[in-house]
Scaffold this motif. Structure first.
Motif, PDB file in Angstrom:
ATOM      1  N   LEU A 145       0.845  -1.183   0.000  1.00  0.00           N
ATOM      2  CA  LEU A 145       0.000   0.000   0.000  1.00  0.00           C
ATOM      3  C   LEU A 145       0.886   1.239   0.000  1.00  0.00           C
ATOM      4  N   LYS A 146       0.801   2.032  -1.053  1.00  0.00           N
ATOM      5  CA  LYS A 146       1.613   3.239  -1.148  1.00  0.00           C
ATOM      6  C   LYS A 146       0.871   4.423  -0.533  1.00  0.00           C
ATOM      7  N   TYR A 147       1.639   5.314   0.092  1.00  0.00           N
ATOM      8  CA  TYR A 147       1.030   6.494   0.699  1.00  0.00           C
ATOM      9  C   TYR A 147       2.072   7.587   0.838  1.00  0.00           C
ATOM     10  N   GLY A 148       1.621   8.755   1.241  1.00  0.00           N
ATOM     11  CA  GLY A 148       2.505   9.893   1.496  1.00  0.00           C
ATOM     12  C   GLY A 148       1.856  10.796   2.511  1.00  0.00           C
ATOM     13  N   GLN A 149       2.243  12.056   2.535  1.00  0.00           N
ATOM     14  CA  GLN A 149       1.668  13.000   3.493  1.00  0.00           C
ATOM     15  C   GLN A 149       0.153  13.087   3.346  1.00  0.00           C
ATOM     16  N   GLY A 150      -0.362  12.886   2.134  1.00  0.00           N
ATOM     17  CA  GLY A 150      -1.797  12.992   1.885  1.00  0.00           C
ATOM     18  C   GLY A 150      -2.617  11.890   2.510  1.00  0.00           C
ATOM     19  N   VAL A 151      -1.956  10.889   3.102  1.00  0.00           N
ATOM     20  CA  VAL A 151      -2.698   9.788   3.709  1.00  0.00           C
ATOM     21  C   VAL A 151      -3.570  10.274   4.867  1.00  0.00           C
ATOM     22  N   LEU A 152      -3.225  11.418   5.439  1.00  0.00           N
ATOM     23  CA  LEU A 152      -3.982  11.905   6.582  1.00  0.00           C
ATOM     24  C   LEU A 152      -5.361  12.426   6.193  1.00  0.00           C
ATOM     25  N   ALA A 153      -5.696  12.346   4.921  1.00  0.00           N
ATOM     26  CA  ALA A 153      -7.053  12.683   4.481  1.00  0.00           C
ATOM     27  C   ALA A 153      -7.780  11.455   3.973  1.00  0.00           C
ATOM     28  N   SER A 154      -7.236  10.268   4.219  1.00  0.00           N
ATOM     29  CA  SER A 154      -7.802   9.044   3.650  1.00  0.00           C
ATOM     30  C   SER A 154      -9.158   8.694   4.225  1.00  0.00           C
TER      31      SER A 154
ATOM     32  N   PHE B 239      -9.491  -3.283  -0.207  1.00  0.00           N
ATOM     33  CA  PHE B 239      -8.154  -3.494   0.346  1.00  0.00           C
ATOM     34  C   PHE B 239      -7.410  -2.162   0.428  1.00  0.00           C
ATOM     35  N   GLU B 240      -7.446  -1.398  -0.678  1.00  0.00           N
ATOM     36  CA  GLU B 240      -6.694  -0.151  -0.743  1.00  0.00           C
ATOM     37  C   GLU B 240      -7.316   0.942   0.119  1.00  0.00           C
ATOM     38  N   VAL B 241      -8.662   1.058   0.083  1.00  0.00           N
ATOM     39  CA  VAL B 241      -9.304   2.133   0.842  1.00  0.00           C
ATOM     40  C   VAL B 241      -9.231   1.868   2.344  1.00  0.00           C
ATOM     41  N   LEU B 242      -9.568   0.644   2.756  1.00  0.00           N
ATOM     42  CA  LEU B 242      -9.492   0.324   4.182  1.00  0.00           C
ATOM     43  C   LEU B 242      -8.047   0.355   4.654  1.00  0.00           C
ATOM     44  N   GLY B 243      -7.148  -0.127   3.809  1.00  0.00           N
ATOM     45  CA  GLY B 243      -5.726  -0.084   4.162  1.00  0.00           C
ATOM     46  C   GLY B 243      -5.232   1.338   4.362  1.00  0.00           C
ATOM     47  N   SER B 244      -5.658   2.258   3.488  1.00  0.00           N
ATOM     48  CA  SER B 244      -5.248   3.658   3.616  1.00  0.00           C
ATOM     49  C   SER B 244      -5.774   4.270   4.909  1.00  0.00           C
ATOM     50  N   LEU B 245      -6.998   3.926   5.267  1.00  0.00           N
ATOM     51  CA  LEU B 245      -7.563   4.425   6.518  1.00  0.00           C
ATOM     52  C   LEU B 245      -6.753   3.928   7.709  1.00  0.00           C
ATOM     53  N   MET B 246      -6.380   2.657   7.691  1.00  0.00           N
ATOM     54  CA  MET B 246      -5.612   2.089   8.805  1.00  0.00           C
ATOM     55  C   MET B 246      -4.211   2.695   8.871  1.00  0.00           C
ATOM     56  N   ILE B 247      -3.640   3.016   7.706  1.00  0.00           N
ATOM     57  CA  ILE B 247      -2.360   3.727   7.689  1.00  0.00           C
ATOM     58  C   ILE B 247      -2.513   5.088   8.349  1.00  0.00           C
ATOM     59  N   GLU B 248      -3.621   5.764   8.055  1.00  0.00           N
ATOM     60  CA  GLU B 248      -3.869   7.069   8.664  1.00  0.00           C
ATOM     61  C   GLU B 248      -3.910   6.969  10.186  1.00  0.00           C
ATOM     62  N   LEU B 249      -4.559   5.930  10.703  1.00  0.00           N
ATOM     63  CA  LEU B 249      -4.613   5.747  12.156  1.00  0.00           C
ATOM     64  C   LEU B 249      -3.203   5.645  12.732  1.00  0.00           C
TER      65      LEU B 249
ATOM     66  N   ILE C 246       6.961  -0.567  12.876  1.00  0.00           N
ATOM     67  CA  ILE C 246       6.664   0.500  13.834  1.00  0.00           C
ATOM     68  C   ILE C 246       5.323   0.259  14.506  1.00  0.00           C
ATOM     69  N   PHE C 247       4.263   0.212  13.739  1.00  0.00           N
ATOM     70  CA  PHE C 247       2.939  -0.109  14.268  1.00  0.00           C
ATOM     71  C   PHE C 247       2.300  -1.199  13.421  1.00  0.00           C
ATOM     72  N   THR C 248       1.518  -2.067  14.062  1.00  0.00           N
ATOM     73  CA  THR C 248       0.673  -3.036  13.373  1.00  0.00           C
ATOM     74  C   THR C 248      -0.771  -2.665  13.688  1.00  0.00           C
ATOM     75  N   ILE C 249      -1.579  -2.471  12.630  1.00  0.00           N
ATOM     76  CA  ILE C 249      -2.982  -2.107  12.817  1.00  0.00           C
ATOM     77  C   ILE C 249      -3.840  -3.292  12.375  1.00  0.00           C
ATOM     78  N   LEU C 250      -4.771  -3.706  13.231  1.00  0.00           N
ATOM     79  CA  LEU C 250      -5.588  -4.884  12.955  1.00  0.00           C
ATOM     80  C   LEU C 250      -7.074  -4.537  13.058  1.00  0.00           C
ATOM     81  N   THR C 251      -7.880  -5.151  12.191  1.00  0.00           N
ATOM     82  CA  THR C 251      -9.323  -5.054  12.346  1.00  0.00           C
ATOM     83  C   THR C 251      -9.782  -6.010  13.438  1.00  0.00           C
TER      84      THR C 251
ATOM     85  N   PHE D 254       0.830  -3.439   8.248  1.00  0.00           N
ATOM     86  CA  PHE D 254       2.109  -3.294   8.942  1.00  0.00           C
ATOM     87  C   PHE D 254       2.791  -2.002   8.474  1.00  0.00           C
ATOM     88  N   LEU D 255       3.005  -1.078   9.402  1.00  0.00           N
ATOM     89  CA  LEU D 255       3.714   0.163   9.117  1.00  0.00           C
ATOM     90  C   LEU D 255       5.169   0.017   9.552  1.00  0.00           C
TER      91      LEU D 255
END
Length: 450
Positions: free
Chosen positions: A116-125, A158-168, A272-277, A372-373
């Motif tokens: 899952l690719k992301y950048g600074q803009g992930v904080l608006a996911s 996968f991509e949308v939920l993944g991006s949200l979890m990255i934001e968290l 660094i962080f693992t985010i789980l549903t 996994f971050l």
């Protein structure tokens, strides 16, 4: 964090609401009362992620995430119960992968991965979640080639939920950095610009037998070109339900210290962080076939957790015991990984954990989605002011007052390689992850037969 007064030692993780996480990670001006309230929340966050805490917390009330989770998790068993030849082709065609040998019919898990690719803009996911309509995440419970077109829906969720979890995870990193006094965690995440999503199906005994039946049929087809009927294969699969002969122990591993079968052995995550549903539990049933030569399809019924908890187990060093994590409904769990432990100079504690499996019902499977971050692969670790022997010392020191807890700690750490044997001064994250993976799962690793 609260604990239930029962023999299983349930752990209720600290609950952080999504709205409070937004406030904590923003730069908007706040009232004095709000600042004081958020300061108390920040203190609780660091207590739960820090040296004396369990190393995890739950983020609750995330808008729009529930339906995405439910739809995505239902894909896991459908993919897992495909013949590995069909499955490999389907994954390759759609940019997905797996990090276990899918040809192994005795595997205990089937993970389906995507970068899952992301950048600074992930904080608006989180906005994307609300924009994704209900019809975009609908999926029927089907088996085999008939649902292959739904793979595009899987990728989308996968991509949308993944991006949200990255934001968290990124927002939590910002909160932790503000307490620690630097931007090491958040900056390390943005330098990486990628995370690993993992949709995981934890197998029941039935699943492995069903896969064996499919493989037998494929081999028979290859050798006999369909001259004879395959109805015997279908009948053999139906017997799995009638006889109910599946054994938990046949596919799981047993931790003698805790007298519990495990879907996944004890380990630390090294990011660094693992985010789980919140996990989903499914019970299989066979569909009716109209033709005696048809191989029966598998449908799945969702059941509540048999014990009311997630079956995620953590070892809590400061409490000298194993705790079973009970997640709030529709929440996301965030665990601390070893890289966060190292980068924060032990201000955060990595979570030692495993995944247990229930004894009943025997054919119950578990579904989960994990992100996994991690730092950039070239990130260099410095051991200055970091107690590299901390993990090992805390669980082998003579200060254990409970002999049973001491024995438990020693048995767990027989299969968990100490951080001091995997981390060296100046090592990059890529080198650290390679050394860790080798010691856990390499030829001499104690978990290589999972």
């Amino acid at each position: 964090m609260e604990e239930d007064a029962n023999p299983e030692k349930l752990l209720h993780p600290y609950e952080l609401s999504f709205s409070d996480l937004l406030l904590l990670s923003s730069d908007e001006p706040l009232s004095e009362n709000e600042i004081q309230r958020l300061d108390l929340i920040t203190t609780s966050i660091m207590e739960n992620l820090g040296p004396n805490g369990p190393g995890l917390l739950a983020v609750t009330a995330v808008p729009g995430a529930s339906s995405l989770r439910s739809s995505l998790l239902r894909f896991a068993p459908q993919l897992a119960l495909l013949d590995f030849r069909d499955l490999n082709r389907l994954l390759k065609e759609n940019g997905l992968g797996s990090d276990v040998p899918l040809k192994n019919l005795e595997r205990t898990v089937s993970p389906f991965t995507m970068h899952l690719k992301y950048g600074q803009g992930v904080l608006a996911s989180s906005v994307k979640v609300n924009q994704l309509g209900t019809e975009d995440c609908m999926v029927s419970d089907r088996q085999g080639e008939s649902w292959a077109s739904d793979i595009k829906i899987l990728r989308n969720i996968f991509e949308v939920l993944g991006s949200l979890m990255i934001e968290l995870g990124c927002r939590l990193a910002r909160v932790c950095d503000r307490v620690i006094g630097d931007q090491n965690l958040e900056q390390s995440l943005f330098e990486a610009c990628t995370a690993k999503g993992r949709l995981i199906h934890y197998h029941s005994g039935f699943d492995n037998n069903f896969l064996q039946e499919i493989s037998n049929r494929k081999e028979y087809t290859k050798g006999h070109r369909g001259v004879k009927s395959f109805s015997n294969a279908a009948k053999g699969t139906e017997k799995l339900f009638r006889n109910n002969q599946t054994s938990v122990g046949s596919n799981g591993t047993k931790c003698d210290a805790h007298e519990a079968y495990l879907w996944q052995q004890w380990h630390y995550d090294y990011g660094i962080f693992t985010i789980l549903t919140e996990p989903m539990f499914l019970l299989p049933s066979l569909s009716q076939t109209t033709n005696k030569d048809d191989f029966p399809s598998v449908l799945h019924q969702e059941l509540p957790s048999p014990s009311g908890h997630s079956y995620l187990q953590i070892y809590h060093p400061s409490k000298n015991g194993v705790y079973l994590v009970k997640m709030p409904p529709d929440s996301f769990l965030i665990q601390v990984g070893e890289s966060a432990d190292i980068l924060s100079k032990a201000r955060l504690r990595a979570t030692l954990h495993s995944v247990g499996r229930p004894a009943r019902p025997k054919d119950l499977s578990r579904e989960n989605f994990v992100v996994f971050l991690h730092p950039a692969w070239g990130k260099t670790f410095s051991l200055l002011n970091y107690p590299v022997d901390q993990q090992l010392n805390e669980c082998t020191e003579e200060s254990h007052t409970n002999l049973e807890s001491e024995k438990l700690a020693q048995e767990i750490y027989k299969i968990v390689p100490p951080l001091s044997t995997r981390l060296k001064e100046g090592m990059t994250f890529a080198e650290f992850s390679k050394a860790t993976t080798k010691q856990y799962y390499g030829g001499s690793g104690l978990q290589s037969k999972r």
